[in-house]
Design an enzyme around this catalytic site. Structure first.
Site, PDB file in Angstrom:
ATOM      1  N   HIS A 128       0.829  -1.206   0.000  1.00  0.00           N
ATOM      2  CA  HIS A 128       0.000   0.000   0.000  1.00  0.00           C
ATOM      3  C   HIS A 128       0.864   1.257   0.000  1.00  0.00           C
ATOM      4  CE1 HIS A 128      -3.554   2.500   1.194  1.00  0.00           C
ATOM      5  NE2 HIS A 128      -2.605   3.216   1.785  1.00  0.00           N
ATOM      6  N   GLU A 129       1.787   1.335   0.938  1.00  0.00           N
ATOM      7  CA  GLU A 129       2.613   2.533   1.041  1.00  0.00           C
ATOM      8  C   GLU A 129       3.503   2.695  -0.185  1.00  0.00           C
ATOM      9  OE1 GLU A 129       2.070   4.842   3.074  1.00  0.00           O
ATOM     10  OE2 GLU A 129       0.627   3.706   4.275  1.00  0.00           O
ATOM     11  N   HIS A 187       1.758   4.657  -2.769  1.00  0.00           N
ATOM     12  CA  HIS A 187       1.940   6.099  -2.593  1.00  0.00           C
ATOM     13  C   HIS A 187       3.296   6.530  -3.144  1.00  0.00           C
ATOM     14  CE1 HIS A 187      -1.606   7.086  -0.302  1.00  0.00           C
ATOM     15  NE2 HIS A 187      -1.318   6.263   0.687  1.00  0.00           N
ATOM     16  N   HIS A 195       3.302   6.923  -6.809  1.00  0.00           N
ATOM     17  CA  HIS A 195       2.618   8.164  -7.177  1.00  0.00           C
ATOM     18  C   HIS A 195       3.592   9.335  -7.077  1.00  0.00           C
ATOM     19  CE1 HIS A 195      -1.492  10.457  -6.780  1.00  0.00           C
ATOM     20  NE2 HIS A 195      -0.901  10.675  -7.928  1.00  0.00           N
TER      21      HIS A 195
END
Length: 685
Positions: free
Chosen positions: A472-473, A476, A479
């Site tokens: 998940h991280e 980020h 991105h």
């Protein structure tokens, strides 16, 4: 006081990608550097607002984007440390800095002359021959300054600035209190027998944590940021589970010097007063007006739509857990600290699956290199090289250089995996350097997790939840790495709050993707892949416990909304934090004693010290897009470079330079549909 001529923060870093040389930076360097950086940007702003020339995009907006370069560098360098290694010296800096930073930001964001120039440009936007990115920057800057109060009277601005400064102090206090109380409430056990059910590695980590605190021969379990704890699913001793959950739920509400109840009530009151000053009925109305949700009513509609089926599923799950307990000779009524443990019993009974026993297949280094990095390479062609020669801000943090498929440099990725007393709870991504064509900078991004460190010589074996957090991280991080924009305001994850979780949630899909899972999920001792039948059982059991997971999340999301839907008068009337929580949970039908909110108010860092006030709904709001995108990948060949390139170019790569829902339509070909989310969470029956 340090000499500006020798302050490393005031010199351009000579390290690759502008990585700060943390070896040279000390706590006493920060405040003097901020003073210089504040003054420098004030001078830059004076040039912009003091000119007599008619406003142009170049002499106003582009000049504004160029301003504050030093301040941005110093702030990102400091904020990385203040969240991940908040020593007493760093905390003292943060307390002094908070009102200064707030005042500086308001001086720019509320500047009447700057606002007049931008308003002039906004009125003439159709005749300025701007590029799409320039036009969007103009629209966003005008909207953001209007939203922040730049159009208010001078008296109102003075009141607004005072409110913002006080709120900056309060949110810093909330975070400091929470860190201190979380450390103070770490649970000490005298005997390993009390921790029966933990693996050898988990037990060694608890012994190491005790030794680090000078408690040799004991065992210390540190608390996580959220209400529950990974160990609740495996501890066989019911009293040990009770102690762990009770410690977690008491944070910030014990009547000691770290009590957060008065702090959060003042935060709520002042946010409501600020919203009223800005012309909104509530803080929730103020925040959502500049998000994709647009209104608190839209948020309420989604949360309430999901709450009823989630509560119904949780009730069914509770009955299944109670049935297992009733089969024991010492049957008892299920309590909150029992839920995770008996959930695993049900999984074993129904699916013959013991999730805790899977940890030997999830060794951290293998998950990182052969899972997270492998999936990114397969999708986007990027490659990773560890740079042990480059310093990070803490000895635990590791630096990786990333190159594109054509071997061109992309940026740096920093991973800080382990928990420590100076690190705030939870997991997050932040930028140390933001990409910008205007400034000629490439990205340096950080992922922080809070995995317990095993004893020396022991491997780091992750839980499935920790594997999910890492993927998940890293979503980020992608991105932040991929966004390729001209203007710093659009860099990386500078998007709407209720959109920012979407790319990270999508990256979770590769955890169970067969090709990826087979590559990283290999036994620590034998190297054997996770058996196919276990993978099938994981898939079959995926919806089980979604009633609990969805309910605890929705409960927290509604608490956030309930606090921030209050007007100024209503906020002033709240005197009992616990009573307010109970009433709010009853209103949404999630007042379930065995399914407590994922966060209670006194340790709800996301909304009282982080950037999610009135915005914790963002996770489920973004998940609508996520589930719809996962369906697209599944229908279009999955893990392919073509798919990765499309996602990178049309979504991740645009950063904040385009309306996010427009970018989504460009990628997907239509608006997102909610049905994939309902199916994923078992809410469509």
């Amino acid at each position: 006081m340090t000499d500006a001529a020798t302050n490393p923060l005031l010199m351009a870093s000579e390290l690759p990608y502008g990585l700060p040389d943390y070896r040279e930076i000390r706590a006493e360097h920060y405040l003097p550097a901020f003073d210089v950086a504040f003054a420098q940007q004030r001078a830059e702003m004076a040039v912009i607002t003091g000119q007599s020339d008619e406003p142009t995009f170049e002499n106003t907006l582009e000049a504004l984007e160029r301003s504050g370069d030093l301040l941005g560098r110093v702030a990102r360098t400091f904020l990385t440390v203040s969240s991940a290694d908040a020593t007493p010296e760093i905390q003292a800096v943060e307390e002094t800095l908070a009102p200064l930073m707030s005042a500086h930001q308001d001086a720019i964001g509320l500047d009447s002359e700057l606002y007049a120039r931008i308003e002039n440009l906004h009125q003439r936007r159709d005749e300025l021959e701007l590029t799409a990115e320039q036009r969007y920057l103009l629209e966003r800057r005008f909207t953001e300054m209007t939203h922040a109060g730049a159009g208010l009277s001078e008296d109102a601005k003075e009141r607004l600035t005072a409110l913002n400064q006080r709120l900056s102090i309060l949110t810093t206090t909330f975070e400091k209190n929470l860190l201190a109380d979380t450390n103070d409430l770490a649970v000490v056990f005298d005997d390993a027998a009390e921790l029966d059910g933990l693996t050898e590695g988990e037990l060694s980590a608890a012994a190491q944590a005790a030794a680090d605190r000078g408690l040799d021969g004991h065992y210390v379990i540190a608390l996580t940021l959220f209400t529950g704890h990974p160990y609740l699913s495996s501890l066989t001793n019911r009293q040990s589970r009770r102690r762990l959950l009770e410690a977690s739920r008491s944070r910030g509400s014990r009547g000691n010097e770290h009590d957060n109840r008065d702090v959060l009530r003042e935060i709520v009151r002042l946010r409501a007063q600020r919203a009223e000053l800005l012309g909104y009925d509530s803080h929730a109305a103020y925040i959502t007006s500049d998000e994709t949700a647009r209104s608190p009513e839209a948020v309420r509609d989604l949360l309430f739509r999901l709450a009823e089926p989630a509560a119904r599923n949780a009730a069914r799950e509770r009955a299944a857990l109670q049935e297992i307990i009733d089969g024991r000779p010492d049957a008892f009524a299920l309590e909150a600290h029992d839920w995770a443990f008996y959930t695993e019993q049900v999984r074993q009974a129904r699916y013959d699956l013991d999730r805790a026993a899977l940890r030997p297949w999830f060794e951290a280094e293998r998950v990182l290199r052969d899972g997270v990095f492998y999936a990114a390479t397969a999708l986007y062609g990027i490659t990773f090289t560890e740079r042990t020669d480059l310093p990070a801000y803490h000895r635990d943090a590791r630096v990786f250089e990333i190159h594109n498929a054509d071997s061109s440099p992309l940026g740096l990725y920093v991973l800080d995996l382990y928990t420590r007393d100076t690190k705030r709870g939870g997991a997050w991504m932040n930028s140390i350097v933001s990409q910008s064509r205007l400034r000629g900078t490439a990205p340096v991004v950080v992922n922080n997790l809070n995995v317990p460190r095993p004893a020396p010589g022991q491997p780091t074996l992750l839980t499935l939840d920790q594997v999910t957090t890492l993927f998940h991280e890293f979503g980020h991080a992608l991105h932040g790495l991929f966004a390729t924009v001209t203007y710093p305001s659009f860099a990386g994850t500078n998007v709407y709050r209720d959109f920012v979780e979407f790319p990270s949630q999508v990256n979770e899909m590769w955890i169970y993707w067969p090709e990826v899972l087979a590559n990283y999920a290999r036994h620590i001792d034998t190297g054997e892949p996770l058996p196919a039948e276990v993978v099938d059982k994981l898939a079959a059991s995926e919806v089980f416990n979604q009633g609990f997971a969805t309910s605890e999340y929705l409960a927290a999301a509604w608490l956030d909304q309930a606090w921030h839907r209050l007007g100024a008068a209503g906020a002033a009337e709240v005197s009992d934090v616990g009573g307010f929580e109970a009433a709010a949970l009853a209103e949404i039908g999630l007042d379930n004693s065995v399914v407590p909110p994922r966060y209670s108010s006194t340790y709800f860092a996301h909304v009282f010290s982080g950037g999610y006030s009135a915005g914790y709904y963002s996770y489920i709001w973004s998940e609508v897009l996520d589930a719809d995108t996962v369906e697209w990948f599944e229908h279009n060949g999955g893990l392919t470079r073509a798919n990765g390139d499309r996602f990178r170019q049309r979504l991740l790569g645009v950063g904040g330079s385009k309306d996010p829902l427009e970018a989504y339509r460009d990628f997907r070909g239509r608006d997102a549909e909610i049905e994939p989310l309902l199916e994923r969470r078992g809410l469509n029956d």
